[in-house]
Design an enzyme around this catalytic site. Structure first.
Site, PDB file in Angstrom:
ATOM      1  N   HIS A  43       0.873  -0.897  -0.148  1.00  0.00           N
ATOM      2  CA  HIS A  43       0.190  -0.172   0.207  1.00  0.00           C
ATOM      3  C   HIS A  43       1.109   1.340  -0.088  1.00  0.00           C
ATOM      4  CE1 HIS A  43       0.664  -1.019   4.667  1.00  0.00           C
ATOM      5  NE2 HIS A  43       0.501   0.264   4.363  1.00  0.00           N
ATOM      6  N   CYS A  88      -2.514   1.002  20.787  1.00  0.00           N
ATOM      7  CA  CYS A  88      -1.202   0.165  20.355  1.00  0.00           C
ATOM      8  C   CYS A  88      -0.453   1.375  20.574  1.00  0.00           C
ATOM      9  CB  CYS A  88      -0.930   0.065  19.672  1.00  0.00           C
ATOM     10  SG  CYS A  88      -0.892   0.287  17.933  1.00  0.00           S
TER      11      CYS A  88
END
Length: 623
Positions: free
Chosen positions: A66, A166
């Site tokens: 990507h 996270c």
């Protein structure tokens, strides 16, 4: 079947490529033929640039190359199936399903959302098999374009809440949210999961939903706003547990496990596990996460100002007063000044909640501003870390005190913030700061005593000092010594220090480039590595501070050893510097007597720093 992101024209059921390069080129061609790209070569280049950072092989039979690129006309996802499979990463396992995500250059939020959508579908292992066996483009799109509901059983009267996050705020945040939603659906209960990602807090529960919730699952390595959950049953877990043990967490919530959260009690934020060290690490990483933008913005502005607006004078590299670049330098200086109080403030916030933010910020400011206790340079980022933890735990302890009911309303707003601010600030002014100031004087005297002795010993000592705190009080003490030697016509000392000034930021940048498999750095830290490289080039050693704050026991020794190598080589080669500045920029400006040797010194020290860091991290991992 059409979708804003997906299209039957963007699905290729029989990829013919047999190598990674062939697969990438084949899928770029799919996007190009459907008019999703304005420049095929530029997008291909951007995809490979992203792959150079870390492979996008998911190691589950799928890969997701990507890129965000100015060559993308509209957000798109191309899907390709290879029946033979291709080794796409370093795992030597073949990938059969490929997703090429193409996003416009400024689509940061949508980019993360799409990655989360795709990886969320892949949490169900059977979907990989279903994609491999898909017979039509319609079969593929039905799997990826169906709207997945968070609540599988809308008739259940049980509502759970979740919060995930996270340290980097990217992949794991959304994977954990998807896993909790999937597990809740399998148990026939409703769940709403808040994500604390790099683009901010999303999908937050309303006051009504919080009141209705039976339990809240905090699967986060980031601090989560907890005051709203006062009186609710909480289950704490690491973000990875949210991904790998989502089913267990849902069962615990349904079985009545967890603990009641009291806002004025012990628990004021999420933890990474049951051990005490988990909360310390969470608090530290919370501070580092909020500090990073100030380091990057302030550091790069400062570096650019000196690179393009700096003029060589007898007193060093100076930006003319009133110039455009002085304004840029002033903004950069403001960012660099704010970064250490921000570090302290958000460490405190992670431990003691919002009431600890002001004491942490003030304590961090006092810690790094030596004028409060008679020091020319303060305590640097290490002092800010101490101030943050001290403020957080002082506030946490004060919350346990039972204040009279008559003043209860004043406790969180006035009493605790003022009392804890005074405690932390006075600790630095009267206890911590004075010994540090005395130590700086002793270090300066030691350097003067070593002058005239062994160049190797002097070089090692100078390197250790420069590499210890990245522009902090120890490094500034060395800097003042070098300037004093310049005043006496000895330019070898500032020359040796100039060799070490860029070693820490460039060394950590090299370390992030070496970490192709993301063993030691997440995406946010790798982005910081690029910024550190720019800062190191322009002689801004503070570019290494985010890495040192996150893992001082690995970064500081590596920096000290690499800097010692650079300064020792500088002294042995008799490298001089015409101004009080360092980094490759002084070579570019023609201010060193041996330009090639100077570059060799800086590069050698930086490589040594990266290698020592890797050795320490690898040894620790094996242990």
């Amino acid at each position: 079947m059409e979708h804003a992101l997906f299209s039957e024209k963007l699905v290729k059921l029989s990829l013919t490529g047999l190598t990674k390069d062939q697969i990438i080129n084949e899928m770029v061609e799919v996007l190009w033929k459907d008019g999703r790209l304005s420049d095929k070569e530029q997008f291909t280049k951007d995809v490979y640039a992203r792959e150079a950072e870390i492979t996008t092989d998911l190691e589950i039979g799928a890969a997701m190359p990507h890129a965000k690129s100015k060559a993308v006309c509209q957000p798109s996802v191309a899907i390709g199936i290879s029946q033979k499979g291709v080794i796409f990463g370093e795992s030597k396992e073949k990938s059969y399903v490929f997703f090429m995500v193409a996003m416009p250059e400024n689509a940061a939020k949508e980019h993360i959302e799409v990655l989360g959508k795709v990886t969320g579908v892949l949490l169900e292992k059977e979907n990989i098999t279903a994609l491999k066996n898909a017979r039509t483009e319609e079969d593929v799109l039905q799997l990826f374009c169906q709207e997945k509901k968070e609540v599988i059983n809308n008739h259940s009267d049980v509502l759970l809440l979740g919060a995930t996050g996270c340290t980097s705020g990217v992949a794991h945040t959304y994977l954990a949210a998807k896993a909790l939603q999937k597990a809740a659906g399998e148990h026939g209960v409703q769940i709403k999961v808040e994500t604390n990602g790099s683009i901010g807090v999303e999908n937050s529960p309303t006051a009504g939903e919080i009141a209705q919730a039976e339990c809240v699952i905090i699967a986060s390595d980031r601090a989560v706003e907890m005051s709203r959950f006062d009186g609710k049953r909480i289950i704490y877990a690491k973000v990875k547990d949210g991904i790998n043990k989502a089913d267990d967490l849902i069962e615990k919530a349904l079985n009545g496990e967890g603990e009641i959260y009291h806002h004025n009690g012990d628990r004021s934020n999420s933890q990474t596990g049951q051990k005490r060290e988990g909360s310390i690490y969470t608090a530290l990483m919370n501070g580092v996460s909020y500090m990073l933008p100030f380091v990057i913005v302030g550091g790069i502005m400062t570096a650019l100002a000196y690179a393009f607006g700096g003029q060589v004078t007898d007193t060093g590299l100076v930006i003319p007063d009133g110039s455009f670049w002085q304004k840029i330098a002033d903004l950069g200086s403001a960012g660099m000044t704010l970064m250490t109080p921000i570090l302290a403030g958000y460490i405190a916030y992670a431990i003691g909640d919002k009431v600890a933010l002001a004491p942490g910020l003030l304590g961090g400011w006092v810690a790094v501003n030596g004028s409060f206790y008679g020091s020319e340079s303060g305590t640097g980022f290490l002092g800010a870390i101490v101030a943050g933890f001290l403020a957080g735990y002082v506030v946490k302890a004060m919350k346990k005190i039972k204040f009279p009911e008559a003043i209860q309303s004043l406790v969180p707003l006035i009493i605790i913030p003022i009392a804890s601010s005074l405690i932390v600030s006075f600790a630095f002014i009267f206890v911590i700061g004075v010994p540090i100031s005395s130590m700086m004087t002793a270090l300066s005297d030691m350097l003067s005593g070593l002058n005239g002795g062994s160049l190797i010993i002097l070089g090692i000592v100078m390197g250790f000092m420069q590499g210890f705190d990245f522009g902090g009080p120890v490094g500034k003490t060395l800097f003042m010594f070098s300037i004093g030697m310049m005043a006496q016509g000895q330019f070898e000392f500032i020359g040796a220090e100039a060799m070490a000034i860029p070693v820490a930021p460039i060394g950590m940048a090299i370390a992030t480039f070496m970490d192709r498999r993301s063993r030691f750095f997440n995406d946010e830290e790798k982005a910081s590595g690029k910024a550190a490289l720019v800062m190191g080039f322009c002689g801004v050693s503070e570019g290494a501070i985010p890495f040192a704050a996150a893992d001082p026991l690995a970064v500081i020794p590596a920096s000290m050893i690499g800097s010692a190598v650079a300064t020792t080589m500088g002294l042995l080669f008799s490298i001089t510097d015409a101004i009080a500045w360092g980094g490759p920029i002084v070579v570019v400006l023609g201010l060193t007597n041996h330009p090639l040797l100077a570059i060799i010194c800086m590069l050698t020290g930086s490589i040594v720093t990266a290698l020592v860091y890797y050795a320490i991290k690898t040894a620790r991992t094996k242990k």
